[in-house]
Write a protein that holds these residues in place. Sequence first.
Motif, short mmCIF file in Angstrom:
data_model
loop_
_atom_site.label_atom_id
_atom_site.label_comp_id
_atom_site.label_asym_id
_atom_site.label_seq_id
_atom_site.Cartn_x
_atom_site.Cartn_y
_atom_site.Cartn_z
N GLU A 96 44.17 5.03 40.76
CA GLU A 96 44.73 6.32 40.39
C GLU A 96 45.98 6.64 41.21
OE1 GLU A 96 41.73 9.37 40.59
OE2 GLU A 96 40.59 8.49 38.95
N MET A 97 45.99 6.26 42.49
CA MET A 97 47.17 6.49 43.33
C MET A 97 48.34 5.63 42.85
SD MET A 97 46.52 8.89 45.36
CE MET A 97 47.65 8.87 46.72
N LYS A 98 48.09 4.41 42.40
CA LYS A 98 49.16 3.57 41.87
C LYS A 98 49.75 4.21 40.61
CE LYS A 98 47.52 -0.86 43.60
NZ LYS A 98 46.89 -2.13 43.27
N ILE A 99 48.88 4.75 39.77
CA ILE A 99 49.36 5.42 38.55
C ILE A 99 50.17 6.65 38.93
CG2 ILE A 99 48.61 6.71 36.51
CD1 ILE A 99 46.20 4.72 36.39
N ALA A 100 49.68 7.43 39.90
CA ALA A 100 50.40 8.63 40.34
C ALA A 100 51.76 8.26 40.93
CB ALA A 100 49.57 9.40 41.37
N ALA A 101 51.82 7.17 41.69
CA ALA A 101 53.10 6.73 42.26
C ALA A 101 54.07 6.32 41.16
CB ALA A 101 52.88 5.57 43.24
N ALA A 102 53.56 5.65 40.13
CA ALA A 102 54.43 5.25 39.02
C ALA A 102 54.94 6.48 38.27
CB ALA A 102 53.67 4.32 38.07
N SER A 132 54.03 11.47 47.49
CA SER A 132 54.35 12.47 48.50
C SER A 132 55.03 13.66 47.84
CB SER A 132 55.28 11.87 49.57
OG SER A 132 56.55 11.64 49.01
N GLY A 133 55.46 14.58 48.66
CA GLY A 133 56.16 15.77 48.17
C GLY A 133 57.66 15.69 48.33
N ASP A 134 58.20 14.51 48.60
CA ASP A 134 59.64 14.33 48.74
C ASP A 134 60.28 14.42 47.36
OD1 ASP A 134 59.09 13.84 51.39
OD2 ASP A 134 59.09 11.67 51.15
N TYR A 135 61.49 15.05 47.30
CA TYR A 135 62.13 15.25 46.01
C TYR A 135 63.63 15.35 46.17
CZ TYR A 135 63.49 17.63 41.70
OH TYR A 135 64.09 17.97 40.53
N TYR A 136 64.34 14.70 45.28
CA TYR A 136 65.78 14.89 45.17
C TYR A 136 66.13 14.84 43.69
CZ TYR A 136 66.69 9.99 44.06
OH TYR A 136 66.73 8.78 43.45
N ASP A 137 67.21 15.52 43.34
CA ASP A 137 67.63 15.52 41.94
C ASP A 137 69.11 15.84 41.88
OD1 ASP A 137 67.44 15.26 39.22
OD2 ASP A 137 65.91 16.83 38.97
N GLY A 157 50.41 13.24 50.01
CA GLY A 157 49.40 12.90 49.03
C GLY A 157 49.59 13.59 47.69
N VAL A 158 48.51 13.61 46.93
CA VAL A 158 48.55 14.06 45.55
C VAL A 158 48.90 15.53 45.44
CG1 VAL A 158 47.16 14.33 43.46
CG2 VAL A 158 46.95 12.27 44.82
N SER A 159 48.37 16.37 46.31
CA SER A 159 48.64 17.81 46.19
C SER A 159 50.13 18.10 46.40
CB SER A 159 47.79 18.61 47.18
OG SER A 159 48.06 18.20 48.50
N ALA A 160 50.77 17.44 47.35
CA ALA A 160 52.21 17.62 47.56
C ALA A 160 53.00 17.07 46.38
CB ALA A 160 52.64 16.93 48.85
N ALA A 161 52.56 15.95 45.82
CA ALA A 161 53.25 15.37 44.66
C ALA A 161 53.16 16.29 43.45
CB ALA A 161 52.67 14.00 44.34
N LEU A 162 52.00 16.93 43.26
CA LEU A 162 51.86 17.87 42.14
C LEU A 162 52.77 19.08 42.32
CD1 LEU A 162 48.01 17.76 41.54
CD2 LEU A 162 49.80 16.90 40.03
#
Length: 173
Positions: A96-102, A132-137, A157-162
Amino acid sequence: VPVRALVFGLAVLVVFFLLITLAAVFYAVVLTRSITGAVHHLYEGTMKVEAGDFDHEIPITGRDQLAGLTRSFNRMTGSVRELLRVSAEKQRLDQEMKIAAAVQSRLFPRSIPNSERLDIAKGVCIPARSVSGDYYDLLDVAPGVIGVVVADVCGKGVSAALMMANLQANLRG
């Protein structure tokens, strides 16, 4: 008469020793069957575990060392069963983490807006964990205007990514 008494006494003694011998043989057979039966149950249990049946439990009879060994064997198979369950759960979570990373990697900009004043290279984001919760755009705000977004959601983790995905959806919306 003394000879008859002697023969009778010897006969009684022979019968007495014969009864003691029969009792000893009987108890030896019972004890041997008890030990070999317990060892046979342990052997069958190991064969079932070797075949992958970790739900098999050996019945415990008695309170001797073989019963203790049987109890230990049953605890061991229970521990192996629990380890297999935890391992399967870990594999599922890793998948599931691999899918979330993709999925998260698809949220980053795919194309770079053209600018006459800036030379912009495609960015790279390498999370400390798989997500992670890192983001750029980079956003085309208006003709000739580029919006640059750099953000880091607290946590990992997942909560930061969401939370990051929610931020990205709001900015692009």
